[in-house]
Design a protein around this motif. Structure first.
Motif, mmCIF file in Angstrom:
data_model
loop_
_atom_site.group_PDB
_atom_site.id
_atom_site.type_symbol
_atom_site.label_atom_id
_atom_site.label_comp_id
_atom_site.label_asym_id
_atom_site.label_seq_id
_atom_site.Cartn_x
_atom_site.Cartn_y
_atom_site.Cartn_z
ATOM 1 N N LEU A 1 0.808 -0.723 -0.435
ATOM 2 C CA LEU A 1 -0.044 -0.286 -0.403
ATOM 3 C C LEU A 1 0.818 1.337 -0.211
ATOM 4 O O LEU A 1 -0.014 2.717 -0.046
ATOM 5 C CB LEU A 1 -1.054 -0.128 1.421
ATOM 6 C CG LEU A 1 -2.025 -1.257 0.944
ATOM 7 C CD1 LEU A 1 -2.181 -1.560 2.186
ATOM 8 C CD2 LEU A 1 -3.002 -0.948 0.518
ATOM 9 N N VAL A 2 1.937 1.068 0.452
ATOM 10 C CA VAL A 2 2.954 2.384 0.414
ATOM 11 C C VAL A 2 4.407 2.200 -0.084
ATOM 12 O O VAL A 2 5.238 2.552 0.017
ATOM 13 C CB VAL A 2 3.562 2.188 2.229
ATOM 14 C CG1 VAL A 2 2.059 3.386 2.921
ATOM 15 C CG2 VAL A 2 3.865 1.257 3.048
ATOM 16 N N ASP A 3 4.098 0.840 -0.616
ATOM 17 C CA ASP A 3 5.498 0.729 -1.304
ATOM 18 C C ASP A 3 5.887 1.663 -2.935
ATOM 19 O O ASP A 3 4.789 1.739 -3.457
ATOM 20 C CB ASP A 3 5.756 -0.906 -2.112
ATOM 21 C CG ASP A 3 6.738 -1.324 -2.574
ATOM 22 O OD1 ASP A 3 7.416 -0.712 -3.040
ATOM 23 O OD2 ASP A 3 7.203 -2.611 -2.948
ATOM 24 N N ASN A 4 6.900 2.180 -2.702
ATOM 25 C CA ASN A 4 6.389 3.504 -4.767
ATOM 26 C C ASN A 4 7.943 2.323 -5.250
ATOM 27 O O ASN A 4 8.818 3.256 -5.998
ATOM 28 C CB ASN A 4 7.557 3.987 -3.836
ATOM 29 C CG ASN A 4 8.151 4.591 -3.419
ATOM 30 O OD1 ASN A 4 9.261 4.109 -2.539
ATOM 31 N ND2 ASN A 4 8.706 6.033 -2.957
ATOM 32 N N GLY A 5 8.690 1.142 -4.441
ATOM 33 C CA GLY A 5 9.701 0.791 -6.049
ATOM 34 C C GLY A 5 10.130 -0.188 -5.485
ATOM 35 O O GLY A 5 11.261 -0.896 -5.991
ATOM 36 N N ASN A 6 10.043 -0.458 -4.127
ATOM 37 C CA ASN A 6 11.747 -0.928 -3.275
ATOM 38 C C ASN A 6 11.121 -3.076 -3.815
ATOM 39 O O ASN A 6 12.468 -3.296 -4.097
ATOM 40 C CB ASN A 6 11.813 -1.298 -2.005
ATOM 41 C CG ASN A 6 11.955 -0.558 -1.540
ATOM 42 O OD1 ASN A 6 13.099 -0.027 -1.752
ATOM 43 N ND2 ASN A 6 11.363 0.443 -0.695
ATOM 44 N N ASN A 7 10.139 -2.833 -4.370
ATOM 45 C CA ASN A 7 10.141 -4.784 -4.495
ATOM 46 C C ASN A 7 10.906 -4.737 -6.321
ATOM 47 O O ASN A 7 11.122 -5.317 -7.034
ATOM 48 C CB ASN A 7 9.211 -5.622 -4.426
ATOM 49 C CG ASN A 7 8.894 -5.693 -3.532
ATOM 50 O OD1 ASN A 7 8.615 -4.929 -2.225
ATOM 51 N ND2 ASN A 7 7.958 -6.292 -2.872
ATOM 52 N N ASN A 8 10.462 -3.602 -6.576
ATOM 53 C CA ASN A 8 11.319 -3.485 -8.557
ATOM 54 C C ASN A 8 13.351 -3.882 -8.501
ATOM 55 O O ASN A 8 13.501 -4.707 -9.398
ATOM 56 C CB ASN A 8 11.265 -2.083 -8.945
ATOM 57 C CG ASN A 8 10.355 -1.536 -9.129
ATOM 58 O OD1 ASN A 8 9.221 -2.380 -9.783
ATOM 59 N ND2 ASN A 8 10.330 -0.850 -9.474
ATOM 60 N N TYR A 9 13.467 -4.310 -7.024
ATOM 61 C CA TYR A 9 14.627 -4.537 -6.838
ATOM 62 C C TYR A 9 15.039 -5.856 -6.429
ATOM 63 O O TYR A 9 15.769 -6.094 -6.058
ATOM 64 C CB TYR A 9 15.838 -3.287 -6.112
ATOM 65 C CG TYR A 9 15.614 -1.662 -6.781
ATOM 66 C CD1 TYR A 9 16.751 -1.471 -7.670
ATOM 67 C CD2 TYR A 9 14.600 -1.096 -6.108
ATOM 68 C CE1 TYR A 9 16.534 -0.314 -8.275
ATOM 69 C CE2 TYR A 9 14.753 0.586 -6.815
ATOM 70 C CZ TYR A 9 16.178 0.195 -7.597
ATOM 71 O OH TYR A 9 15.357 2.341 -9.132
ATOM 72 N N LEU A 10 13.963 -6.592 -6.084
ATOM 73 C CA LEU A 10 14.548 -7.190 -4.998
ATOM 74 C C LEU A 10 13.518 -8.821 -6.148
ATOM 75 O O LEU A 10 13.001 -8.802 -7.275
ATOM 76 C CB LEU A 10 13.357 -7.551 -3.835
ATOM 77 C CG LEU A 10 13.633 -6.639 -3.404
ATOM 78 C CD1 LEU A 10 12.997 -6.278 -1.630
ATOM 79 C CD2 LEU A 10 14.851 -6.440 -2.789
#
Length: 288
Positions: free
Chosen positions: A41-50
């Protein structure tokens, strides 16, 4: 694992500012660093790097973002931290994994949220944040878990919210308020602020037309019943006007719904914010 338990766990870590592990550090006037901890709900792109399947890095995510490209936000456009940054006059925070997040950009803050992280099982992080210098911490309560399109698609017969999940929220949220009050009492200052995300969402979920939505049951992007099955992908059903849908995908609010939620954070009364809203906090901090 029982399917119902599995889905309920997903709602707890994927829906709106829905869990207590969505934590926003609100800047004081003299130090406007803004840090975000939480889930999709508040992730602004960290999972792009995971290495994870919980990603929002492809069309149609970001379709209404200024660049019209997917950014890793689980939204058609801006998410809640982006809109809070707008309201308090700060630049949007970068994901902590973004290589562009150097020392100078850290003065603005950073976003540590990651989709699918789950729920914290203790309150230690609150004290650790305080010990690290956080002086305003917004902790959001559980939202209407039983009302998201994914839940309606799996378990609702006629579009009614799942009563057991709604009851779980009703049991959890008052205890969160009690915890916030206890922490502030122990510290001797109003550091922690609880946001009633349940009420912020139920306003437009229970009466979508009053807020300009045509539906709060059907997601804009998805497939199956209520567009609540599976993920939002390039082959999903996609509504032409995201502004009239309360939910963007099976789990996440649309940008316009996020703006309504942030409005309650900024100017809402004690029905929404305990013990005070963010505008009041900003005013008080500007005088110190």
């Amino acid at each position: 694992m029982d399917q119902r338990v599995f889905h309920s766990s997903m709602f707890l870590c994927l829906l709106l500012l829905i869990t207590c592990n969505n934590i926003v550090l609100v800047p004081q006037a003299e130090a406007r660093a803004f840090f975000v901890f939480g889930d999709s709900l508040v992730d602004n792109g960290n999972n792009n790097y995971l290495l994870t399947t919980a990603r929002a890095d492809a069309y149609p995510y970001g379709i209404d973002y200024p660049t019209h490209r997917a950014t890793g936000r689980f939204s058609n456009g801006l998410n809640i931290p982006d809109i809070i940054s707008e309201q308090i006059g700060s630049e949007p925070t970068l994901p902590y994994l973004n290589p562009a997040l150097d020392g100078e950009r850290l003065l603005v803050g950073a976003n540590f949220a990651s989709a699918g992280i789950g729920i914290l099982n203790d309150t230690g992080i609150q004290f650790r944040l305080y010990e690290l210098g956080a002086r305003r911490v917004l902790v959001t309560g559980t939202g209407p878990l039983g009302c998201v399109p994914a839940e309606l698609a799996q378990h609702s017969r006629n579009g009614e919210c799942a009563a057991d999940l709604q009851q779980a929220s009703a049991l959890f949220n008052p205890q969160l308020v009690q915890l916030v009050n206890q922490l502030n009492s122990e510290i001797g200052s109003t550091i922690f602020i609880s946001a009633n995300a349940f009420q912020s969402n139920m306003d437009f979920i229970s009466n979508p037309q009053a807020y300009g939505f045509i539906t709060s049951k059907v997601a804009c992007c998805g497939q199956g019943r209520f567009n609540g099955i599976g993920l939002c992908t390039p082959v999903s059903n996609l509504c032409p006007n995201r502004n009239v849908y309360a939910f963007w995908d099976p789990f996440h609010p649309s940008e316009r719904a996020n703006r309504l939620i942030v409005e309650t954070f900024m100017i809402g009364d004690t029905k929404y914010m305990n013990p005070m809203n963010l505008s009041t906090i900003m005013h008080l901090d500007s005088r110190t």
